[in-house]
Design an enzyme around this catalytic site. Structure first.
Site, PDB file in Angstrom:
ATOM      1  CG  HIS A 172     -18.873   4.716  15.068  1.00 34.79           C
ATOM      2  ND1 HIS A 172     -19.002   3.581  13.730  1.00 34.79           N
ATOM      3  CD2 HIS A 172     -17.570   4.293  14.240  1.00 34.79           C
ATOM      4  CE1 HIS A 172     -18.203   3.243  12.958  1.00 34.79           C
ATOM      5  NE2 HIS A 172     -17.182   3.337  13.681  1.00 34.79           N
ATOM      6  CD  GLU A 207     -23.226   3.708  15.073  1.00 30.00           C
ATOM      7  OE1 GLU A 207     -21.219   3.947  14.796  1.00 30.00           O
ATOM      8  OE2 GLU A 207     -22.433   5.080  14.867  1.00 30.00           O
ATOM      9  CB  CYS A 235     -17.126   5.217  10.028  1.00 32.56           C
ATOM     10  SG  CYS A 235     -15.687   4.880  10.757  1.00 32.56           S
TER      11      CYS A 235
END
Length: 366
Positions: free
Chosen positions: A332, A334, A247
């Site tokens: 993202h 994650e 990001c």
């Protein structure tokens, strides 16, 4: 609930019901299209200084729990929903969204036409907004917004103040915190990495003295060009240590490599953004939250390869350095909240640190 108003920079006014804190909220208004994951959104430091509007009509129905926070202290300035659930139902729920926002002094607004507000933002772009009581003059608030600059210190506000260690037996990774989501730490500790989390302005020399196997550049809020010290640090470590950016970290890697970034009209925020990997031809569904993107036309001058791009608007979603071991993605991996399609990127990062052609502290070619 008391009646409150939302006033946009263009003079548009919405009247709704306040919940959470009764404070006045000021900030840039953005929207998120996720159907779930509102707790992760509220606690995502990348929303620092922003008023977030959820497009899904019912928010708070499964409450707030102790497991899904992305940071201890939320940084968003306000939350707007169509309907805020007062009676959450979930076995993990600890409190309602109303109670959580009130405890953290964050104002909320419910009962407005969120579809109309979304169309305004999509047509005219993100803009300043104020959530406040009805006794405030909309005209006076608009004039105030016209002369009030947006903050530029969001990364400084959300980054850790001092380095700290998350012990592990595996690879030594320095995590540069630009406003980090805890999901990044979860993915790296799951892989038994030994993590040293450092502030956004940690020097290249200090990082190299830690002799890491790799450097993680995290997500964070705001304009990447407001963090010049991070760009300079990346310039000094790239080629010496493998780098993975997410990001804001992705944008900073691009700037450090010689590419440019630009502000988007209304950004990408949600859990359903399709991204195509140009190397494999595969398409992934990704969670995203960003107002800025890497300018595609500047990649060639920066010796960067475009590896992934958005299937919605063609914007840059992934880059890799052609000479050094460094890559990044705009979304993202994650996955907090969102699909878990791209968690493999953490494994790719750790494989990069295993290269037999790489010697710690010495610049080499990939």
């Amino acid at each position: 609930m008391n009646k409150r108003q939302l006033v946009l920079e263009d003079g548009t006014v919405f009247i709704g019901e306040g919940f959470g804190s009764e404070q006045t909220a000021k900030g840039e208004i953005v929207f998120n299209t996720g159907m779930t994951g509102y707790q992760e959104v509220i606690s995502d430091p990348s929303y620092c200084g922003q008023i977030v509007m959820m497009t899904y009509p019912l928010i708070g129905n499964y409450g707030i729990n102790l497991d899904d926070f992305e940071t201890v202290t939320p940084f968003l300035h306000g939350l707007i929903v169509k309907e805020a659930s007062r009676m959450p139902s979930n076995f993990r729920s600890e409190e309602s969204i109303h109670a959580y926002l009130k405890e953290n002094d964050i104002p909320g607004l419910a009962g407005i036409d969120t579809r109309k507000l979304t169309r305004i933002i999509r047509k005219y772009g993100t803009m300043k907004a104020v959530m406040t009581d009805l006794d405030k003059s909309p005209g006076a608030l608009v004039e105030e917004m016209k002369h009030a600059p947006l903050p530029v210190n969001q990364v400084e506000t959300t980054s850790t103040l001092k380095p700290y260690v998350v012990p592990g037996r595996g690879k030594r990774i320095v995590v540069v915190d630009f406003g980090m989501k805890h999901g990044i730490l979860r993915e790296l500790t799951k892989r038994d990495c030994h993590l040293t989390v450092v502030p956004y302005n940690y020097s290249a020399n200090s990082i190299l003295r830690l002799k890491p196997d790799g450097i993680m550049l995290t997500n964070g809020p705001g304009d990447p060009k407001n963090v010049p010290e991070a760009v300079e640090m990346i310039k000094q470590v790239i080629g010496s240590i493998p780098v993975f950016g997410i990001c804001l970290g992705h944008q900073l890697l691009a700037l450090a490599s010689g590419a440019d970034t630009e502000k988007m009209k209304f950004g990408h925020r949600g859990a359903n953004h399709p991204v195509k990997d140009l190397r494999t031809g595969k398409t992934y569904i990704t969670p995203q939250n960003h107002s800025y993107s890497v300018t595609k036309d500047t990649l060639t001058q920066a010796n960067l390869e475009l590896t992934q791009q958005s299937l919605n608007d063609g914007t840059v979603e992934g880059i890799a350095h052609k000479q050094y071991r460094a890559f990044s993605v705009q979304y993202h991996p994650e996955s907090a909240p969102g699909p878990e399609d791209t968690g493999y990127l953490f494994d790719e990062f750790l494989k990069m640190t295993d290269s037999e052609h790489w010697n710690r502290g010495e610049k080499t070619h990939a």
